[in-house]
Scaffold this motif. Structure first.
Motif, PDB file in Angstrom:
ATOM      1  N   GLU A  99       0.832  -1.133   0.032  1.00 45.04           N
ATOM      2  CA  GLU A  99       0.074  -0.142  -0.016  1.00 45.04           C
ATOM      3  C   GLU A  99       0.822   1.218   0.072  1.00 45.04           C
ATOM      4  OE1 GLU A  99      -3.311   0.360  -0.598  1.00 45.04           O
ATOM      5  OE2 GLU A  99      -3.537  -1.606  -0.662  1.00 45.04           O
ATOM      6  N   GLU A 100       1.769   1.202   0.727  1.00 43.39           N
ATOM      7  CA  GLU A 100       2.868   2.490   0.985  1.00 43.39           C
ATOM      8  C   GLU A 100       3.560   2.689  -0.609  1.00 43.39           C
ATOM      9  OE1 GLU A 100       4.298   3.063   5.233  1.00 43.39           O
ATOM     10  OE2 GLU A 100       4.764   1.139   4.183  1.00 43.39           O
ATOM     11  N   LYS A 101       3.964   1.477  -1.069  1.00 37.56           N
ATOM     12  CA  LYS A 101       4.653   1.775  -2.554  1.00 37.56           C
ATOM     13  C   LYS A 101       3.412   2.306  -3.473  1.00 37.56           C
ATOM     14  CE  LYS A 101       7.571  -2.448  -2.139  1.00 37.56           C
ATOM     15  NZ  LYS A 101       7.752  -3.737  -2.957  1.00 37.56           N
ATOM     16  N   ARG A 102       2.150   1.940  -3.428  1.00 35.66           N
ATOM     17  CA  ARG A 102       1.437   2.112  -4.460  1.00 35.66           C
ATOM     18  C   ARG A 102       1.266   3.841  -4.178  1.00 35.66           C
ATOM     19  NH1 ARG A 102      -3.523  -2.107  -3.901  1.00 35.66           N
ATOM     20  NH2 ARG A 102      -2.551  -3.750  -5.046  1.00 35.66           N
ATOM     21  N   GLU A 103       1.322   4.206  -2.715  1.00 33.89           N
ATOM     22  CA  GLU A 103       1.265   5.801  -2.501  1.00 33.89           C
ATOM     23  C   GLU A 103       2.350   6.563  -3.321  1.00 33.89           C
ATOM     24  OE1 GLU A 103      -1.347   7.764  -1.114  1.00 33.89           O
ATOM     25  OE2 GLU A 103      -2.471   5.701  -1.372  1.00 33.89           O
ATOM     26  N   ILE A 104       3.680   5.978  -3.152  1.00 35.18           N
ATOM     27  CA  ILE A 104       4.779   6.502  -3.671  1.00 35.18           C
ATOM     28  C   ILE A 104       4.736   6.702  -4.996  1.00 35.18           C
ATOM     29  CG2 ILE A 104       7.188   5.963  -3.893  1.00 35.18           C
ATOM     30  CD1 ILE A 104       7.161   4.931  -1.282  1.00 35.18           C
ATOM     31  N   LEU A 105       3.942   5.709  -5.449  1.00 33.40           N
ATOM     32  CA  LEU A 105       4.037   6.014  -7.362  1.00 33.40           C
ATOM     33  C   LEU A 105       3.127   6.936  -7.410  1.00 33.40           C
ATOM     34  CD1 LEU A 105       2.750   2.337  -8.370  1.00 33.40           C
ATOM     35  CD2 LEU A 105       4.914   3.415  -9.158  1.00 33.40           C
ATOM     36  N   LYS A 106       2.236   7.625  -6.798  1.00 29.19           N
ATOM     37  CA  LYS A 106       1.310   8.870  -6.840  1.00 29.19           C
ATOM     38  C   LYS A 106       2.141  10.135  -6.666  1.00 29.19           C
ATOM     39  CE  LYS A 106      -2.109   7.506  -4.411  1.00 29.19           C
ATOM     40  NZ  LYS A 106      -3.583   7.564  -3.925  1.00 29.19           N
ATOM     41  N   ASP A 107       3.215   9.904  -5.906  1.00 23.90           N
ATOM     42  CA  ASP A 107       4.026  11.203  -5.476  1.00 23.90           C
ATOM     43  C   ASP A 107       4.986  11.723  -6.621  1.00 23.90           C
ATOM     44  OD1 ASP A 107       5.607  12.892  -4.400  1.00 23.90           O
ATOM     45  OD2 ASP A 107       6.124  11.779  -2.587  1.00 23.90           O
ATOM     46  N   SER A 108       4.758  12.830  -7.126  1.00 23.84           N
ATOM     47  CA  SER A 108       5.357  13.372  -8.262  1.00 23.84           C
ATOM     48  C   SER A 108       6.907  13.753  -8.023  1.00 23.84           C
ATOM     49  CB  SER A 108       4.499  14.735  -8.876  1.00 23.84           C
ATOM     50  OG  SER A 108       4.503  15.546  -8.085  1.00 23.84           O
ATOM     51  N   ARG A 109       7.387  13.805  -6.970  1.00 24.59           N
ATOM     52  CA  ARG A 109       8.496  14.094  -6.396  1.00 24.59           C
ATOM     53  C   ARG A 109       9.384  13.006  -6.913  1.00 24.59           C
ATOM     54  NH1 ARG A 109       7.472  15.990  -0.236  1.00 24.59           N
ATOM     55  NH2 ARG A 109       6.284  13.798  -0.642  1.00 24.59           N
ATOM     56  N   ALA A 110      10.562  13.500  -7.346  1.00 27.92           N
ATOM     57  CA  ALA A 110      11.600  12.455  -7.628  1.00 27.92           C
ATOM     58  C   ALA A 110      12.692  12.125  -6.342  1.00 27.92           C
ATOM     59  CB  ALA A 110      12.333  12.740  -8.835  1.00 27.92           C
ATOM     60  N   GLY A 111      12.752  10.841  -6.179  1.00 26.60           N
ATOM     61  CA  GLY A 111      13.655  10.665  -4.873  1.00 26.60           C
ATOM     62  C   GLY A 111      14.998  10.197  -5.475  1.00 26.60           C
ATOM     63  N   SER A 112      15.858   9.581  -4.496  1.00 31.81           N
ATOM     64  CA  SER A 112      17.251   9.316  -4.997  1.00 31.81           C
ATOM     65  C   SER A 112      17.089   7.927  -5.755  1.00 31.81           C
ATOM     66  CB  SER A 112      18.169   8.734  -3.878  1.00 31.81           C
ATOM     67  OG  SER A 112      17.318   7.976  -3.091  1.00 31.81           O
ATOM     68  N   PHE A 113      16.236   7.061  -5.629  1.00 32.80           N
ATOM     69  CA  PHE A 113      16.066   5.797  -6.527  1.00 32.80           C
ATOM     70  C   PHE A 113      15.708   6.352  -7.821  1.00 32.80           C
ATOM     71  CE2 PHE A 113      15.641   3.700  -2.111  1.00 32.80           C
ATOM     72  CZ  PHE A 113      16.553   2.708  -2.361  1.00 32.80           C
ATOM     73  N   ALA A 114      14.783   7.130  -7.933  1.00 36.33           N
ATOM     74  CA  ALA A 114      14.303   7.693  -9.152  1.00 36.33           C
ATOM     75  C   ALA A 114      15.703   8.375 -10.122  1.00 36.33           C
ATOM     76  CB  ALA A 114      13.369   8.799  -9.185  1.00 36.33           C
ATOM     77  N   VAL A 115      16.243   9.006  -9.607  1.00 33.42           N
ATOM     78  CA  VAL A 115      17.578   9.697 -10.186  1.00 33.42           C
ATOM     79  C   VAL A 115      18.342   8.727 -10.500  1.00 33.42           C
ATOM     80  CG1 VAL A 115      19.300  11.362  -9.978  1.00 33.42           C
ATOM     81  CG2 VAL A 115      17.122  11.928  -8.753  1.00 33.42           C
ATOM     82  N   ILE A 116      18.778   7.909  -9.686  1.00 32.62           N
ATOM     83  CA  ILE A 116      19.704   6.520 -10.146  1.00 32.62           C
ATOM     84  C   ILE A 116      19.252   5.938 -11.306  1.00 32.62           C
ATOM     85  CG2 ILE A 116      21.041   4.558  -9.335  1.00 32.62           C
ATOM     86  CD1 ILE A 116      20.937   6.128  -6.413  1.00 32.62           C
ATOM     87  N   ALA A 117      17.994   5.455 -10.993  1.00 27.50           N
ATOM     88  CA  ALA A 117      17.568   4.755 -12.230  1.00 27.50           C
ATOM     89  C   ALA A 117      17.331   5.468 -13.584  1.00 27.50           C
ATOM     90  CB  ALA A 117      15.996   4.274 -11.648  1.00 27.50           C
ATOM     91  N   CYS A 118      16.994   6.611 -13.372  1.00 30.48           N
ATOM     92  CA  CYS A 118      16.989   7.582 -14.780  1.00 30.48           C
ATOM     93  C   CYS A 118      18.258   7.572 -15.371  1.00 30.48           C
ATOM     94  CB  CYS A 118      16.531   8.822 -14.189  1.00 30.48           C
ATOM     95  SG  CYS A 118      16.310   9.904 -15.840  1.00 30.48           S
ATOM     96  N   ILE A 119      19.481   7.759 -14.515  1.00 32.88           N
ATOM     97  CA  ILE A 119      20.819   7.773 -14.977  1.00 32.88           C
ATOM     98  C   ILE A 119      21.237   6.325 -15.606  1.00 32.88           C
ATOM     99  CG2 ILE A 119      23.070   8.171 -14.263  1.00 32.88           C
ATOM    100  CD1 ILE A 119      22.276  10.162 -12.209  1.00 32.88           C
ATOM    101  N   LEU A 120      20.992   5.390 -15.001  1.00 28.98           N
ATOM    102  CA  LEU A 120      21.259   4.205 -15.675  1.00 28.98           C
ATOM    103  C   LEU A 120      20.436   3.786 -16.612  1.00 28.98           C
ATOM    104  CD1 LEU A 120      21.562   2.022 -12.077  1.00 28.98           C
ATOM    105  CD2 LEU A 120      23.264   2.703 -13.538  1.00 28.98           C
TER     106      LEU A 120
END
Length: 254
Positions: A99-120
């Motif tokens: 449930e918490e993961k689903r909530e994070i999916l709705k958050d438009s802010r980019a966290g550290s994992f998002a930045v790392i995944a985008c760079i890779l």
């Protein structure tokens, strides 16, 4: 015929930044034809990449050509699927409850994992495009067009096989209007590829493996799918297909 045309335009409006200003009706018929047109959107994107590669290969350095191809790819999609990739990375990397993961999916802010995944993702795409730009394989060049086509067709299969975890949102409405017949109709676009280059059958088979594995992971991690996860699957499938294409060029056509 009107529903076919409007459905195709809707697909471009939803999946690309290619400018179609026409206001289209959104109903069951147009949504069905929009789904059936996913591969056409991929074909136009792939065709643009192929045109640039064909025109500039051997004229400008391969690394610059790879950067240009990657830039065009992102511009044509408006970063839509890249956003889904980043949101998915943040949610998956959080190690929270479903449930918490689903909530994070709705958050438009980019966290550290998002930045790392985008760079890779960008690094992998650049390296694989560089290899392709530096390759002299004619089959490999032509098959670049199939990469975005297959990535969008697999998104249809993902929607068809897996339940959305919210009874609302774009993915839910897409799925509600999607049938197996729609998938078969959408796959007609692959016939010319098979006739031109038999190796595309190899890409199709391996693509099914990606979608199966990704679908199982999404079901385990999120107990379903949503628009972000479908978008992430398109980005992942494109890298997967580029990698498979590179292996094909390196070991089969060499």
């Amino acid at each position: 015929m009107k529903a076919v045309l409007q459905g195709c335009i809707l697909a471009f409006q939803f999946l690309s930044t290619i400018p179609f200003r026409k206001q289209c009706e959104i109903n069951e018929s147009t949504l069905k034809w929009a789904l059936r047109s996913f591969g056409i959107v991929g074909l136009i994107i792939g065709g643009a990449l192929l045109g640039v590669l064909t025109l500039l290969q051997g004229i400008i350095p391969s690394y610059l050509l790879a950067v240009l191809l990657l830039t065009i790819w992102v511009l044509l999609t408006g970063g839509l699927h890249l956003d889904g990739w980043m949101d998915t990375a943040d949610a998956a990397g959080s190690n929270r409850s479903i449930e918490e993961k689903r909530e994070i999916l709705k958050d438009s802010r980019a966290g550290s994992f998002a930045v790392i995944a985008c760079i890779l993702l960008v690094i992998w795409k650049f390296c694989l495009l560089y290899f392709l730009a530096d390759s002299k394989s004619q089959d490999g060049t032509v098959l670049l067009t199939a990469v975005p086509v297959l990535a969008r067709l697999q998104a249809l299969w993902l929607l068809y096989k897996h339940e959305t975890f919210y009874q609302r949102g774009l993915a839910f409405y897409w799925k509600r209007n999607l049938t197996f017949l729609d998938i078969l109709i959408s796959m007609i676009i692959l016939i010319p590829f098979v006739l031109i280059a038999k190796a595309v059958l190899f890409l199709i088979i391996i693509q099914f493996l990606f979608t199966y594995l990704y679908g199982r992971w999404a079901s385990k991690s999120f107990s379903g799918i949503n628009g972000d996860l479908v978008g992430a699957s398109i980005e992942g499938a494109e890298v997967w297909n580029l990698a498979v294409l590179s292996i094909y060029i390196l070991y089969v056509t060499a």
